[in-house]
Design a protein around this motif. Structure first.
Motif, mmCIF file in Angstrom:
data_model
loop_
_atom_site.group_PDB
_atom_site.id
_atom_site.type_symbol
_atom_site.label_atom_id
_atom_site.label_comp_id
_atom_site.label_asym_id
_atom_site.label_seq_id
_atom_site.Cartn_x
_atom_site.Cartn_y
_atom_site.Cartn_z
ATOM 1 N N SER A 182 0.944 -1.278 0.064
ATOM 2 C CA SER A 182 -0.124 0.116 -0.052
ATOM 3 C C SER A 182 0.736 1.222 0.074
ATOM 4 O O SER A 182 1.768 1.304 0.866
ATOM 5 C CB SER A 182 -1.044 -0.072 1.264
ATOM 6 N N SER A 183 0.683 2.135 -0.732
ATOM 7 C CA SER A 183 1.133 3.472 -0.956
ATOM 8 C C SER A 183 0.497 4.485 0.113
ATOM 9 O O SER A 183 -0.397 3.919 0.737
ATOM 10 C CB SER A 183 1.264 4.346 -2.419
ATOM 11 N N GLU A 242 -1.161 7.123 -0.722
ATOM 12 C CA GLU A 242 -2.530 7.405 -1.234
ATOM 13 C C GLU A 242 -3.378 6.050 -0.799
ATOM 14 O O GLU A 242 -4.531 6.342 -0.402
ATOM 15 C CB GLU A 242 -2.466 7.583 -2.691
ATOM 16 N N ASP A 243 -2.866 4.844 -1.083
ATOM 17 C CA ASP A 243 -3.837 3.745 -0.828
ATOM 18 C C ASP A 243 -4.353 3.898 0.576
ATOM 19 O O ASP A 243 -5.384 3.589 0.971
ATOM 20 C CB ASP A 243 -3.048 2.566 -0.833
ATOM 21 N N ARG A 244 -3.228 4.143 1.549
ATOM 22 C CA ARG A 244 -3.666 4.108 2.868
ATOM 23 C C ARG A 244 -4.595 5.281 3.248
ATOM 24 O O ARG A 244 -5.498 5.126 4.237
ATOM 25 C CB ARG A 244 -2.338 4.184 3.722
ATOM 26 N N VAL A 267 -2.462 -4.394 -0.846
ATOM 27 C CA VAL A 267 -3.759 -4.112 -1.211
ATOM 28 C C VAL A 267 -3.850 -4.848 -2.517
ATOM 29 O O VAL A 267 -2.926 -5.036 -3.346
ATOM 30 C CB VAL A 267 -4.066 -2.584 -1.219
ATOM 31 N N ALA A 319 -5.345 -3.937 -6.423
ATOM 32 C CA ALA A 319 -5.776 -2.764 -7.152
ATOM 33 C C ALA A 319 -6.403 -3.390 -8.276
ATOM 34 O O ALA A 319 -5.943 -3.985 -8.968
ATOM 35 C CB ALA A 319 -4.649 -1.717 -7.629
ATOM 36 N N LEU A 367 -9.806 -0.583 -4.766
ATOM 37 C CA LEU A 367 -8.583 -1.028 -3.699
ATOM 38 C C LEU A 367 -9.482 -1.983 -2.811
ATOM 39 O O LEU A 367 -10.320 -1.643 -2.111
ATOM 40 C CB LEU A 367 -7.974 0.156 -3.057
ATOM 41 N N ASN A 418 -8.554 -3.902 0.764
ATOM 42 C CA ASN A 418 -7.686 -4.280 1.836
ATOM 43 C C ASN A 418 -7.415 -5.767 1.909
ATOM 44 O O ASN A 418 -8.198 -6.542 2.586
ATOM 45 C CB ASN A 418 -8.039 -3.648 3.122
ATOM 46 N N THR A 435 -12.848 -1.970 1.507
ATOM 47 C CA THR A 435 -12.652 -1.626 0.080
ATOM 48 C C THR A 435 -12.953 -0.096 -0.035
ATOM 49 O O THR A 435 -13.603 0.527 0.615
ATOM 50 C CB THR A 435 -13.298 -2.360 -0.932
#
Length: 246
Positions: free
Chosen positions: A116-117, A119-121, A132, A134, A152, A154, A224
């Protein structure tokens, strides 16, 4: 779309009825797809050897029935079916499309497992780095793209997702069938289509789009985050509510 009244109240309506029937049949059969330009009034006047008033009346009735839209200086066009989604519900896009009387098709465009980046987090509201999945998908109504999906998942909350390719089933119904969600959040905004979205939805770059972003949780665990993008002219969001009891 409402049913077209084919009987001409003024009498002698056989020609008026024939124009209505011919055009509506081409639209409802799919021969004229959404966005197709209807012949101009003067072209229909020549084709049916009738007055412009008769043609105008037929086109006005088709517009009132919701089959076509009339644009000043541009002509008349087959109207795109418009779906209505409830803001406070989690909708199955397949059911949205089928409610329009159109065939549904799903396409997975991309699938990546990654660490996870930041941004993802942020999108998933995760406290720590994790894995994650994608996904990028497209949903079709008939032959045309209906919605673009970026999602996304989780994997800490749904580890079994790593074994699912999502080729035959869309992520939404797959998740609903496996993870009971306890809370959801919707964010709705308008955007102009960038080149990627324009290509995915087969619309012009810069065209107005409606974006619905949703996060879901299960027992306080983020499950998600999904972003659905629709061409603005084809989608409406509806909410029904009651007065506050406070």
């Amino acid at each position: 779309m409402s049913v077209i009244e084919t009987a001409d109240a003024e009498g002698g309506g056989s020609l008026h009825q024939r124009i209505l029937s011919n055009i509506s049949e081409k639209i409802l059969s799919g021969a004229w797809a959404p966005g197709h330009r209807i012949p101009f009034e003067h072209e229909l006047t020549t084709e049916y050897n009738c007055s412009r008033m008769t043609v105008n009346k037929a086109l006005s009735q088709l517009a009132k029935a919701g089959l076509i839209e009339r644009r000043r200086r541009s002509g008349s066009f087959v109207r795109r079916p418009q779906s209505q989604a409830a803001v406070l519900e989690i909708q199955d896009i397949r059911l949205e499309v089928e409610a329009l009387g159109l065939s549904y098709r799903y396409e997975r465009v991309a699938r990546h497992k990654r660490r996870s980046s930041a941004e993802d987090r942020s999108l998933l509201e995760l406290d720590a780095v994790g894995s994650v999945l994608a996904l990028e998908c497209r949903h079709f109504a008939g032959k045309r793209p209906f919605a673009h999906e970026q999602r996304l998942i989780n994997l800490a909350a749904v580890p079994e997702a790593i074994d699912e390719e999502f080729l035959a089933i869309a992520p939404g119904p797959w998740l609903i069938g496996r993870v009971p969600w306890s809370e959801a959040e919707h964010r709705i905004r308008a955007v102009a289509a960038d080149r990627h979205i324009a290509a995915a939805l087969d619309i012009e770059a810069g065209a107005p789009c409606l974006v619905v972003e949703r996060r879901t949780w299960s027992a306080e665990h983020p499950v998600t985050h999904v972003r659905f993008t629709y061409a603005a002219e084809s989608h409406t969001l509806v909410a029904r509510f009651r007065p506050s009891q406070g």
